[in-house]
Design a protein around this motif. Structure first.
Motif, short mmCIF file in Angstrom:
data_model
loop_
_atom_site.label_atom_id
_atom_site.label_comp_id
_atom_site.label_asym_id
_atom_site.label_seq_id
_atom_site.Cartn_x
_atom_site.Cartn_y
_atom_site.Cartn_z
N PRO A 122 10.89 -6.84 1.94
CA PRO A 122 9.94 -7.87 0.78
C PRO A 122 11.02 -7.88 -0.62
CG PRO A 122 8.69 -6.43 1.58
CD PRO A 122 9.70 -5.89 2.24
N LYS A 123 11.78 -7.02 -0.76
CA LYS A 123 12.45 -6.98 -2.01
C LYS A 123 13.68 -8.00 -1.69
CE LYS A 123 13.20 -2.93 -4.31
NZ LYS A 123 13.72 -1.48 -4.25
N ALA A 124 14.07 -7.82 -0.53
CA ALA A 124 15.29 -9.03 0.12
C ALA A 124 15.04 -10.57 -0.37
CB ALA A 124 15.81 -8.72 1.33
N PHE A 125 13.80 -10.63 -0.48
CA PHE A 125 13.42 -12.28 -0.53
C PHE A 125 13.68 -12.49 -2.01
CE2 PHE A 125 10.92 -11.51 3.16
CZ PHE A 125 10.44 -12.86 3.67
N THR A 126 13.76 -11.57 -3.03
CA THR A 126 14.18 -11.80 -4.26
C THR A 126 15.61 -11.74 -4.43
OG1 THR A 126 12.16 -11.04 -5.45
CG2 THR A 126 13.90 -11.12 -6.69
N GLN A 127 16.24 -10.64 -3.97
CA GLN A 127 17.64 -10.35 -3.95
C GLN A 127 18.33 -11.46 -3.42
OE1 GLN A 127 18.72 -6.49 -2.23
NE2 GLN A 127 20.88 -6.86 -2.74
N TYR A 128 18.25 -12.21 -2.39
CA TYR A 128 18.90 -13.05 -1.57
C TYR A 128 18.38 -14.49 -1.93
CZ TYR A 128 21.16 -9.05 0.16
OH TYR A 128 21.66 -7.86 0.54
N ARG A 129 17.30 -14.54 -2.76
CA ARG A 129 16.77 -15.88 -3.14
C ARG A 129 16.31 -16.59 -2.01
NH1 ARG A 129 21.63 -15.28 -6.03
NH2 ARG A 129 21.37 -15.30 -8.52
N VAL A 130 15.43 -16.21 -1.15
CA VAL A 130 14.76 -16.61 -0.09
C VAL A 130 13.55 -17.54 -0.58
CG1 VAL A 130 13.51 -16.02 2.24
CG2 VAL A 130 15.58 -14.80 1.47
N ALA A 131 13.66 -18.67 -0.50
CA ALA A 131 12.44 -19.40 -0.95
C ALA A 131 11.86 -20.21 0.18
CB ALA A 131 13.08 -20.49 -1.99
N ARG A 132 12.38 -20.18 1.48
CA ARG A 132 11.86 -20.75 2.57
C ARG A 132 12.17 -19.84 3.68
NH1 ARG A 132 14.79 -26.08 2.75
NH2 ARG A 132 16.39 -25.01 1.36
N VAL A 133 10.94 -19.71 4.77
CA VAL A 133 11.27 -18.85 5.93
C VAL A 133 11.08 -19.72 6.98
CG1 VAL A 133 10.58 -16.81 4.86
CG2 VAL A 133 8.70 -18.04 5.82
N PRO A 134 11.74 -19.38 8.24
CA PRO A 134 12.69 -18.10 8.22
C PRO A 134 13.84 -18.51 7.65
CG PRO A 134 12.51 -19.35 10.58
CD PRO A 134 11.51 -20.00 9.54
N ALA A 135 14.50 -17.15 7.41
CA ALA A 135 15.85 -17.10 6.69
C ALA A 135 16.37 -16.17 7.38
CB ALA A 135 15.46 -16.93 5.37
N TYR A 136 17.75 -16.29 7.60
CA TYR A 136 18.70 -15.26 8.22
C TYR A 136 19.58 -15.16 7.16
CZ TYR A 136 16.50 -16.68 12.47
OH TYR A 136 15.53 -17.35 13.30
N ASP A 190 13.77 -23.55 10.99
CA ASP A 190 13.04 -23.30 12.41
C ASP A 190 13.92 -23.18 13.49
OD1 ASP A 190 11.06 -22.71 14.41
OD2 ASP A 190 10.35 -24.78 14.35
N VAL A 191 15.15 -22.25 13.46
CA VAL A 191 15.91 -22.10 14.37
C VAL A 191 15.98 -20.65 14.94
CG1 VAL A 191 17.49 -23.78 13.47
CG2 VAL A 191 17.86 -21.40 12.72
N THR A 192 16.49 -20.56 16.14
CA THR A 192 16.60 -19.10 16.78
C THR A 192 17.62 -18.40 15.97
OG1 THR A 192 18.48 -19.63 18.32
CG2 THR A 192 16.16 -20.04 19.05
N PRO A 193 17.54 -16.97 15.96
CA PRO A 193 18.56 -16.13 15.58
C PRO A 193 19.95 -16.57 16.08
CG PRO A 193 16.83 -14.84 16.20
CD PRO A 193 16.45 -16.19 16.67
N GLY A 194 20.23 -16.77 17.38
CA GLY A 194 21.57 -17.18 17.94
C GLY A 194 22.19 -18.47 17.31
N TYR A 195 21.09 -19.47 17.14
CA TYR A 195 21.82 -20.62 16.65
C TYR A 195 22.07 -20.42 14.97
CZ TYR A 195 21.63 -25.34 14.75
OH TYR A 195 22.22 -26.58 13.96
N ALA A 196 21.16 -19.70 14.31
CA ALA A 196 21.61 -19.50 13.00
C ALA A 196 23.12 -18.71 12.82
CB ALA A 196 20.57 -18.54 12.47
N LEU A 197 23.23 -17.64 13.70
CA LEU A 197 24.45 -16.91 13.59
C LEU A 197 25.63 -17.73 13.92
CD1 LEU A 197 23.19 -13.47 15.13
CD2 LEU A 197 24.06 -14.00 12.82
#
Length: 85
Positions: A10-24, A53-60
């Protein structure tokens, strides 16, 4: 990834400015946690992220293809997923 560092924090949402999910988010080791601004957010140069809305493999693969600084790290995670770059 069972042994390799995919974390929901949860703290990483703030630290990495995650505003939308999923986020990698891919960081360079402890680098991002030591490079923060006055709000406690990681400096943009210390991490890379992709949302959608992508797979972890696609994101990587996108990180490998478009973020040379993080390509080795993202490639390592791809291999641990059994994905071929």
């Amino acid at each position: 990834i069972a042994s390799g560092g995919i974390v929901v924090n949860p703290k990483a949402f703030t630290q990495y400015r995650v505003a939308r999910v999923p986020a990698y988010v891919v960081t360079r080791g402890g680098d991002a946690s030591n490079q923060v601004d006055s709000s406690g957010c990681a400096l943009p140069a210390s991490y890379v992220s992709i949302t959608g809305d992508v797979t972890p493999g696609y994101a990587l693969r996108q990180i490998v293809d478009h973020s040379p600084v993080y390509a080795d790290i993202a490639g390592r995670y791809l291999r641990s997923l059994g994905d071929v770059e």
